[in-house]
Design an enzyme around this catalytic site. Structure first.
Site, PDB file in Angstrom:
ATOM      1  N   HIS A 230       8.070  64.131 111.888  1.00 23.64           N
ATOM      2  CA  HIS A 230       7.768  63.980 113.127  1.00 23.64           C
ATOM      3  C   HIS A 230       7.564  64.807 113.846  1.00 23.64           C
ATOM      4  O   HIS A 230       6.223  64.842 114.267  1.00 23.64           O
ATOM      5  CB  HIS A 230       9.368  62.567 113.665  1.00 23.64           C
ATOM      6  CG  HIS A 230       9.374  62.469 114.338  1.00 23.64           C
ATOM      7  ND1 HIS A 230       8.596  61.409 114.906  1.00 23.64           N
ATOM      8  CD2 HIS A 230       9.370  63.253 115.968  1.00 23.64           C
ATOM      9  CE1 HIS A 230       8.978  60.865 115.816  1.00 23.64           C
ATOM     10  NE2 HIS A 230       9.048  62.232 116.767  1.00 23.64           N
ATOM     11  N   GLU A 231       8.148  65.663 113.511  1.00 25.35           N
ATOM     12  CA  GLU A 231       7.867  66.838 114.614  1.00 25.35           C
ATOM     13  C   GLU A 231       6.438  67.913 114.596  1.00 25.35           C
ATOM     14  O   GLU A 231       5.749  68.493 115.475  1.00 25.35           O
ATOM     15  CB  GLU A 231       8.754  68.366 114.751  1.00 25.35           C
ATOM     16  CG  GLU A 231      10.187  68.091 115.488  1.00 25.35           C
ATOM     17  CD  GLU A 231      10.327  66.959 116.377  1.00 25.35           C
ATOM     18  OE1 GLU A 231       9.477  66.676 117.825  1.00 25.35           O
ATOM     19  OE2 GLU A 231      11.095  66.165 116.795  1.00 25.35           O
TER      20      GLU A 231
ATOM     21  N   HIS B 144       3.185  65.612 116.259  1.00 27.06           N
ATOM     22  CA  HIS B 144       3.229  66.144 117.682  1.00 27.06           C
ATOM     23  C   HIS B 144       2.506  67.170 117.411  1.00 27.06           C
ATOM     24  O   HIS B 144       2.054  67.580 118.238  1.00 27.06           O
ATOM     25  CB  HIS B 144       4.533  66.384 118.391  1.00 27.06           C
ATOM     26  CG  HIS B 144       5.738  64.978 118.676  1.00 27.06           C
ATOM     27  ND1 HIS B 144       4.919  64.897 119.145  1.00 27.06           N
ATOM     28  CD2 HIS B 144       7.189  64.960 118.394  1.00 27.06           C
ATOM     29  CE1 HIS B 144       5.822  63.146 119.805  1.00 27.06           C
ATOM     30  NE2 HIS B 144       6.479  63.498 119.185  1.00 27.06           N
TER      31      HIS B 144
ATOM     32  N   GLU C 230       3.035  60.364 121.166  1.00 26.33           N
ATOM     33  CA  GLU C 230       4.528  59.576 119.995  1.00 26.33           C
ATOM     34  C   GLU C 230       3.322  58.979 119.016  1.00 26.33           C
ATOM     35  O   GLU C 230       4.407  58.590 117.696  1.00 26.33           O
ATOM     36  CB  GLU C 230       5.211  58.924 120.569  1.00 26.33           C
ATOM     37  CG  GLU C 230       6.982  58.201 119.884  1.00 26.33           C
ATOM     38  CD  GLU C 230       7.676  58.625 120.030  1.00 26.33           C
ATOM     39  OE1 GLU C 230       7.614  60.251 120.917  1.00 26.33           O
ATOM     40  OE2 GLU C 230       8.860  58.747 119.381  1.00 26.33           O
TER      41      GLU C 230
END
Lengths: 508, 508
Positions: A269-270, A273, A299
């Site tokens: 997930h990160e 980003h 997001e």
């Protein structure tokens, strides 16, 4: 470009450097700082923020913006297009910064600091009443900020708040999308649960899982996804995040010995980003137009990685043998095959806690908060009535009876931190991710077969062109339209949920 | 205090916060930063330095300083004494900052950056000629800075440079001290070598030494010395240093598997610096008067720990069994007894490299550089003649023939970095450390017996009162006089060297 514009670029380059410093000191605070330095660090960060605000609101800036905007337009080119977009982004920051009197900004900062502290105890004790005075202060000051900003920008108060997280996004854009989710998700969730119940049971991999192996696995996956280790780091912090500075992206995660999935999915997930930050246009890194385009796009980039691709069946077919190798497990070990892994990564179960929610039930948490925060900002809902209203909505949307406020309206830090208007970005980001994935896989048929080989290069190239490289040169709406050929809507997202969770299609 | 003074305090508090940010980002650069972020980090640090300079030299500052100085004196008290000293320190910073035109500051910064890069290659290839153009540029700009600063401060050019590292110290203070060292050290060195030759040989502990054990040992020693781990950290970097920020002191070291002594002594040395920073007066941390009092005092605090106490026979008697335990070595292992350890920590051997020199031969390296840099700044020595002049002095002072410039005038980064006037602080720091140690042990007889038990508390308490807690409230000269009852001279230092290295006294 005219001299006024060039002078603005110099001032904004200083602002960008201050933002880098704030980002890195913020990372250090969570990852490196010894406990006794906390108070001094807060002072230092507040001072840097103050300097940033001072440069942005200096009297000369209004004159320079007026002059730059009044200058005769030059022949259109890629360069002048970016400069024009940069000037728009500069004006937006300036208008927002000068809309608020300094004492209101300071009162809000102080109130949220106190409220965040009160919230930790209130959540622990599930005691909403104890939070009420501090939260009332935060809400009142947030409403004052929303009114003042809205007046300066020509927006309604709630739109003014939304716009601070997601430039250009309005309540009028969100309402039809969320109305559709509200209408379709209950039946879709029921169907997904029914499908799931009919599947044979699988077991989860059994730990303990060595932390160094988890970390090595995380680093391998990050690099496969395209994370440039000469321009970023992975470390450990209590609450995982993606921070740092331009050209220096700092990811964090947290490992558990009994389960490797949370840290692994957190890193994926990160990394989404981080890839966005790393793909912003190099030539514009020190200017507003070169910065990321708001919370929804950010997001969408974490979710397109974590949810859309990394929980997909094709990726889990590649991942399962890699996991067995990473943890030294036999090929026929129960729970370690691709199917069991995919089942675990796509398990649906309505629950109370937003951050633990699966993809299908997650939007319900956002719908509830969106409706409530609009009513709080407009004054239609009194804060004292929030717990009952919150629980009523969770019951309507998820069919669950909230047992206490700790698992209800006290679970998130956003409102105590003054972040009203932030929640919708999570669901908008999920919708954006689904629509971008659909468009990317259609436009570039090599993406999905590559993902099945653990190769993210074709996907990353598409994202670099259509999302990352655009920076803040256009609002979310336009970036999505140009990337996918259609305005942002709920179709791709609902189709995705149906295909993966109701139909359990082999490549979803 | 008057309103002008209070306004100055607010401006200087912002400057202190910028210094903290610069300190922490500088630490991060050496310890954490990914390589690809180097260029951007340089930009960010230059911008923060620029902001600091801008606040310090803003037109309002001159007015505020004039008003604060003209305000009627208030009744003397501890508070007003500190405020007066703070105002003096503010004026000093302002005078120095406004003495220089911005283009000279920028040209100097650019020239030193280029010269440092050229120096790395020139040293590697022992090629002074290759460095000459860049170093000429640095020297010329440094001379211009010295002249301009000297004119603004009423100082000779070399004193203006000295004063930038050591406020209040003048060439006229240094000359008699260094003349005495120059007269006495050659005979003292010969006598020390003679004593050493007559001692039975001992062997050094044999490695490899596990890095985790070295690190655990370092942390244990730091904490025993009084390092507050809630207000600082220990990490690894290529070149060990003590940096960071107020209330957040960041030490670094570097470990070798074949020898634990360099890392251990490095940690003891840097901990001396850290204890000084941690002991600065809390009430004044964000003001000039609360900052450390120059390079000589700073170096005296690292050397009083590393050289004066930690290489002493009483401390090695405590340390030897701790080392055997730390590395899991038998009590009778050869080379691990207190006597052998003390011999190793006090070994004398003239050599070419300053940073590798022992306590007895170290000052010769400084005397050579001091004489040469004075002549370079005055113009009495041309840069092209530096290598020959350097080698001649090393031969006179140490009896060694320098084989190449890599081991001669190219070994240090100071001159390429524009740091003329810095070298004398190292020798002054060693003298200050000796004089402070003598006074401390006389005034507080509990110090030495405690050190022999590995207990630094009585020593630290004395240093807190007489040195650390004074910040920049008085110049070096006055702090030494008040702490020891005598002006700084070479007596204590020469006595120390004789006692430890010629007499080999049992408690030296």
């Amino acid at each position: 470009m005219n001299t006024a514009y060039l002078a603005l670029e110099r001032h904004f380059a200083r602002i960008a450097s201050l933002q880098d410093a704030i980002g890195l000191l913020g990372w250090d605070k969570e990852v490196m700082m010894p406990s006794g330095a906390a108070e001094r660090r807060s002072e230092n960060l507040a001072m840097l923020e103050g300097l940033r605000h001072e440069i942005l609101t200096a009297p000369i800036m209004a004159d320079l913006l007026d002059q730059a905007e009044a200058a005769p337009a030059r022949a259109a080119s890629a360069e002048t297009d970016w400069q024009r977009a940069n000037l728009t982004a500069m004006r937006r920051q300036h208008t927002r910064a000068t809309a608020l009197p300094q004492d209101l900004v300071e009162a809000h900062a102080q109130a949220t600091t106190l409220c965040e502290i009160a919230w930790r105890d209130a959540r622990q004790n599930s005691d909403f009443k104890a939070l009420l005075p501090a939260l009332t202060e935060v809400l009142n000051l947030t409403r004052a900020i929303a009114a003042a900003t809205g007046e300066a920008c020509g927006l309604s108060p709630y739109d003014a708040l939304l716009d601070s997280f997601d430039p250009g996004t309005r309540q009028a854009d969100i309402d039809p999308l969320f109305t559709r989710l509200r209408a379709e998700l209950p039946a879709l969730t029921a169907a997904a649960l029914e499908t799931q119940a009919a599947l044979p049971t699988t077991r989860a991999p059994q730990g303990p899982f060595s932390l160094p192996r988890q970390e090595a696995l995380g680093r391998e996956l990050m690099q496969r996804m395209g994370f440039d280790t000469t321009r970023g780091r992975l470390d450990v912090s209590l609450h995982p995040f993606c921070g740092g500075a331009t050209h220096d992206v700092r990811l964090t995660t947290r490992y558990r010995e009994d389960d490797f999935i949370p840290a692994m999915m957190g890193i994926l997930h990160e990394t989404g980003h981080a890839l966005y930050e790393m793909g912003l246009p190099d030539a514009w890194i020190s200017q507003p137009v070169g910065q990321s385009g708001g919370m929804t796009l950010h997001e969408s980039q974490s979710l397109i990685m974590e949810m859309q691709f990394c929980r997909s069946a094709p990726f889990t077919r590649w991942l399962a043998p890699r996991l067995r190798a990473a943890f030294g497990v036999a090929d026929n070990a129960p729970g370690w095959d691709a199917q069991a892994l995919h089942r675990q990564l796509t398990h649906v179960e309505p629950g109370f806690i937003r951050v633990d929610a699966d993809e299908v039930t997650y939007p319900a948490h956002i719908l509830a908060r969106y409706e409530l925060e609009k009513a709080l900002v407009s004054g239609d809902l009194a804060l004292k009535d929030l717990p009952a209203a919150f629980n009523e909505r969770i019951h309507t949307l998820l069919g669950l009876r909230v047992p206490d406020d700790r698992q209800g309206c006290l679970q998130d830090i956003h409102w105590p931190a003054g972040l009203f208007g932030y929640f919708p970005c999570y669901a908008l980001g999920a919708m954006t991710a689904a629509q971008l994935r659909q468009a990317a896989c259609t436009q570039e048929p090599a993406i999905l077969p590559a993902i099945e080989q653990g190769d993210f290069a074709p996907l990353l190239e598409w994202l670099r062109t259509h999302v990352h490289g655009r920076g803040s040169s256009a609002p979310l709406r336009q970036i999505v339209l140009e990337a996918t050929g259609a305005p942002l809507d709920a179709d791709a997202y609902l189709t995705h949920l149906r295909t993966r969770y109701v139909d359990r299609a082999p490549n979803a």
